[in-house]
Enzyme design. Sequence first.
Site, mmCIF file in Angstrom:
data_model
loop_
_atom_site.group_PDB
_atom_site.id
_atom_site.type_symbol
_atom_site.label_atom_id
_atom_site.label_comp_id
_atom_site.label_asym_id
_atom_site.label_seq_id
_atom_site.Cartn_x
_atom_site.Cartn_y
_atom_site.Cartn_z
ATOM 1 N N TYR A 1 27.196 -84.665 -62.691
ATOM 2 C CA TYR A 1 25.798 -84.285 -62.903
ATOM 3 C C TYR A 1 24.953 -85.470 -63.380
ATOM 4 C CZ TYR A 1 26.366 -79.172 -62.679
ATOM 5 O OH TYR A 1 26.576 -77.879 -62.276
ATOM 6 N N ASP B 1 31.015 -75.229 -64.176
ATOM 7 C CA ASP B 1 29.873 -74.490 -63.629
ATOM 8 C C ASP B 1 30.360 -73.457 -62.621
ATOM 9 O OD1 ASP B 1 27.141 -73.883 -62.980
ATOM 10 O OD2 ASP B 1 27.400 -75.063 -61.146
ATOM 11 N N LYS C 1 41.680 -81.880 -61.170
ATOM 12 C CA LYS C 1 42.139 -82.156 -59.802
ATOM 13 C C LYS C 1 42.900 -83.478 -59.867
ATOM 14 C CE LYS C 1 42.157 -81.093 -55.385
ATOM 15 N NZ LYS C 1 42.840 -79.901 -54.845
#
Length: 350
Positions: A140, A242, A186
Amino acid sequence: MNGRSFEIAVLPGDYIGPEIMRAGLAVLAAVSKNKNFDYKIKELPFGGAAIDKDGDPLPVNTLKECQDSDAILLAAIGGPKWDQASKRPEAGLLEIRKALNLFANIRPTAISPAMQKYSPLKQIKKIDFLIVRELTNGIYFGKPREESEQAALDTMRYSATEIRRIVKIAFQTAAKRNHHVTLVDKANVLATSKLWRRIANQVAKEFPEISFDSCYVDAAAMKIISAPEKFDVIVTENLFGDILSDEAAQITGSLGTIPSISRGDHGPALYEPIHGSAPDIAGKGIANPLSMINSVAMMLDHSFNRKDLANRITDSVNKTIEDGTTTPDLGGNSKTTVVTNAIIKRIEEN
Ligand code: NAD
Ligand code: IPM
Ligand code: MN
């Protein structure tokens, strides 16, 4: 408390924002009446409403008043009206999170007995977990960030310090709950995730009483549906948090019920529903006010140490749901004001 009057910054925002904020403030007024909790509301322009008024989603004065407050309540911002704006409402949201260093965003998923019948899951075991979402870094905010006609670039960046402080919050939170932390990442692909895993394993050693595991984000998305009862505290980076928090919300039956706290090390915390401004239902009077009302309860508990008032709200919310007084997103046919007034009536009876 001690006769002091608290200052609460109120950011109603856009579309359903003002509708649910009205509900939250009405409940706050009812629950605090004659309970030795004095407060003053400072209503401030933020998001699209502030773009229309001041040309900026986060006006300087709004930020200053928020910084000077004891707590901040935000409803929701954004929507199609400003989708083409050079600075969108969402940019103001990222800016306020960064400016107030609200790096920890805690989003609960719990299904009370009253809510069970609204869940899309066929089998409900005891579901009660939190997502601790990193809120002021990652993709972000990463630089470089570039946009052209033919290509675009976003950057995901995390430092060890940024990871350590949020992972510690997850462990501290788990210590007050069911003593289990799951890191979602991940790490089979991303360099940032490998760092998260290394740091999280280090932090885990400082909390031997808390069990720790990690899970790839794709598998986590599946497990939130197939085995949500296995989670206690999930900690994850900004974008994964999110996405997974909207998914987790829906297993309670509606995104419109879930509150959140965003906080830093010090300074005022910000309380807001996790959903957006729901332009598709704005102006119809049918927005679910529970996310905002639950955010008010969270504020009373965390910022003002008034668990007694928070519990009165939560009990009244649960009884109102049990009565079947719900908005259409939960399958009912009650309006926002009807649900809100039913909750207030319960509070007054208690
Ligand atoms: P959304 O969360 O606003 O809506 C998704 C769906 O959930 C819609 O069908 C909506 O009607 C429903 N919904 C959401 N809240 C509800 C409530 N309280 N009661 C009943 N139904 C509810 O997501 P979106 O439509 O993708 O986004 C709309 C705008 O909100 C966008 O501009 C987005 O950027 C912004 N947004 C803001 C915030 C925030 O202010 N914190 C959070 C998320 C999205
Ligand atoms: C949220 C929202 C915001 C986010 C948007 C509006 C910038 O989706 O608070 O979940 O992605 O953080
Ligand atoms: Mn979101």
